[in-house]
Design an enzyme around this catalytic site. Sequence first.
Site, short mmCIF file in Angstrom:
data_model
loop_
_atom_site.label_atom_id
_atom_site.label_comp_id
_atom_site.label_asym_id
_atom_site.label_seq_id
_atom_site.Cartn_x
_atom_site.Cartn_y
_atom_site.Cartn_z
N GLU A 136 7.79 0.71 4.87
CA GLU A 136 7.22 -0.31 5.76
C GLU A 136 7.30 -1.66 5.05
O GLU A 136 7.10 -1.71 3.82
CB GLU A 136 5.76 0.04 6.08
CG GLU A 136 5.00 -0.97 6.91
CD GLU A 136 3.52 -0.64 7.06
OE1 GLU A 136 3.04 0.34 6.47
OE2 GLU A 136 2.84 -1.39 7.79
N HIS A 171 0.84 -1.22 0.00
CA HIS A 171 0.00 0.00 0.00
C HIS A 171 0.86 1.26 0.00
O HIS A 171 2.06 1.20 0.30
CB HIS A 171 -0.95 0.02 1.20
CG HIS A 171 -0.32 0.02 2.54
ND1 HIS A 171 -0.22 -1.12 3.33
CD2 HIS A 171 0.26 0.99 3.27
CE1 HIS A 171 0.37 -0.81 4.46
NE2 HIS A 171 0.68 0.46 4.44
N HIS A 180 4.12 6.90 3.64
CA HIS A 180 5.09 5.80 3.52
C HIS A 180 4.71 4.88 2.36
O HIS A 180 3.56 4.90 1.89
CB HIS A 180 5.25 5.01 4.82
CG HIS A 180 4.02 4.33 5.33
ND1 HIS A 180 3.11 4.93 6.18
CD2 HIS A 180 3.53 3.08 5.10
CE1 HIS A 180 2.15 4.07 6.46
NE2 HIS A 180 2.37 2.96 5.83
C1 LIG Z 1 1.36 -0.30 11.45
C2 LIG Z 1 -0.07 0.12 11.22
C3 LIG Z 1 -0.33 0.70 9.82
C4 LIG Z 1 -0.20 -0.41 8.78
O1 LIG Z 1 0.13 -0.16 7.63
O2 LIG Z 1 -0.53 -1.55 9.18
C5 LIG Z 1 0.61 1.86 9.54
O3 LIG Z 1 1.16 2.04 8.49
S1 LIG Z 1 0.81 2.92 10.89
C6 LIG Z 1 1.71 4.33 10.20
C7 LIG Z 1 2.22 5.19 11.33
N1 LIG Z 1 3.33 4.56 12.00
C8 LIG Z 1 4.61 4.93 11.70
O4 LIG Z 1 4.86 5.80 10.88
C9 LIG Z 1 5.71 4.19 12.46
C10 LIG Z 1 7.09 4.54 11.89
N2 LIG Z 1 7.34 5.97 12.03
C11 LIG Z 1 8.16 6.46 13.02
O5 LIG Z 1 8.73 5.72 13.83
C12 LIG Z 1 8.35 7.96 13.06
O6 LIG Z 1 7.23 8.58 12.44
C13 LIG Z 1 9.67 8.43 12.34
C14 LIG Z 1 10.87 7.80 13.05
C15 LIG Z 1 9.66 8.09 10.87
C16 LIG Z 1 9.75 9.93 12.49
O7 LIG Z 1 9.67 10.17 13.86
P1 LIG Z 1 9.45 11.66 14.41
O8 LIG Z 1 8.44 12.35 13.55
O9 LIG Z 1 9.19 11.60 15.87
O10 LIG Z 1 10.88 12.24 14.23
P2 LIG Z 1 11.28 13.53 13.49
O11 LIG Z 1 10.15 14.47 13.37
O12 LIG Z 1 12.54 13.97 14.15
O13 LIG Z 1 11.63 12.96 12.02
C17 LIG Z 1 12.94 12.51 11.77
C18 LIG Z 1 13.18 12.85 10.32
O14 LIG Z 1 12.31 12.01 9.53
C19 LIG Z 1 11.48 12.83 8.73
N3 LIG Z 1 10.20 12.14 8.62
C20 LIG Z 1 9.28 11.95 9.59
N4 LIG Z 1 8.24 11.24 9.10
C21 LIG Z 1 8.52 11.00 7.80
C22 LIG Z 1 7.85 10.34 6.73
N5 LIG Z 1 6.65 9.76 6.92
N6 LIG Z 1 8.44 10.30 5.50
C23 LIG Z 1 9.65 10.88 5.30
N7 LIG Z 1 10.36 11.55 6.25
C24 LIG Z 1 9.78 11.59 7.48
C25 LIG Z 1 11.37 14.15 9.45
O15 LIG Z 1 11.03 15.16 8.53
C26 LIG Z 1 12.78 14.29 9.97
O16 LIG Z 1 13.62 14.68 8.92
P3 LIG Z 1 14.71 15.84 9.20
O17 LIG Z 1 15.37 16.03 7.86
O18 LIG Z 1 15.61 15.26 10.28
O19 LIG Z 1 13.91 17.02 9.67
CO LIG Z 2 1.11 1.26 6.55
#
Ligand SMILES: CC[C@H](C(=O)O)C(=O)SCCNC(=O)CCNC(=O)[C@H](O)C(C)(C)COP(=O)(O)OP(=O)(O)OC[C@H]1O[C@@H](n2cnc3c(N)ncnc32)[C@H](O)[C@@H]1OP(=O)(O)O
Ligand SMILES: [Co+2]
Length: 137
Positions: free
Chosen positions: A128, A7, A78
């Site tokens: 993912e 997805h 994602h």
């Molecule tokens: C699992 C259930 C469901 C499924 O499909 O079954 C799902 O898909 S649930 C979806 C939601 N869950 C997640 O996204 C879990 C994984 N994500 C994470 O652990 C965090 O969101 C993370 C680590 C990607 C970012 O964490 P956080 O926002 O707390 O940290 P920062 O704001 O410091 O971000 C660090 C850096 O990453 C960039 N960032 C954040 N989110 C994204 C993204 N979706 N795509 C691309 N980049 C992303 C953010 O801009 C920061 O970049 P920087 O250059 O350091 O500013």
């Molecule tokens: Co998902």
Amino acid sequence: MITGLDHIAVAVPDLEKAIARFMADFGLHYDGSEEVESAKTATAFFPLKSTSIELVSPLRGEGPIAKYLEKKPGGLHHLCFSTDDIVADVARLKALGYQFLADAPSPGAHGCQVIFIHPKSCDGVLIELSQPGDDHH
Ligand SMILES: CC[C@H](C(=O)O)C(=O)SCCNC(=O)CCNC(=O)[C@H](O)C(C)(C)COP(=O)(O)OP(=O)(O)OC[C@H]1O[C@@H](n2cnc3c(N)ncnc32)[C@H](O)[C@@H]1OP(=O)(O)O
Ligand SMILES: [Co+2]
């Protein structure tokens, strides 16, 4: 190994509004919503031929999507690849230097086992991996 694109996820602030939009405006088949407690994310799926659009939204105002939406009004969140052996793929990708956001897969929507790779490991794209559960058909 990676078997397909499971997805593409779109982060939305208002899940109900977005569901109505994807149904009414894009004519997609709404396959239901699921609150994934372990991911603190409310999800809604619209299956398309061989993949889906996943809407992801904060669960009770919390979770990673809430943090994401602090910086952006929404957006492509994602890519999720299906795998038939998530453990082997994690080991393989770890050996290639990919940073995983958890030590092991955890429950995702539809009874899948999922794990995420940090965006910085893949040109700024959050990836993912998802392995269907045993009862997945
Ligand atoms: C699992 C259930 C469901 C499924 O499909 O079954 C799902 O898909 S649930 C979806 C939601 N869950 C997640 O996204 C879990 C994984 N994500 C994470 O652990 C965090 O969101 C993370 C680590 C990607 C970012 O964490 P956080 O926002 O707390 O940290 P920062 O704001 O410091 O971000 C660090 C850096 O990453 C960039 N960032 C954040 N989110 C994204 C993204 N979706 N795509 C691309 N980049 C992303 C953010 O801009 C920061 O970049 P920087 O250059 O350091 O500013
Ligand atoms: Co998902």
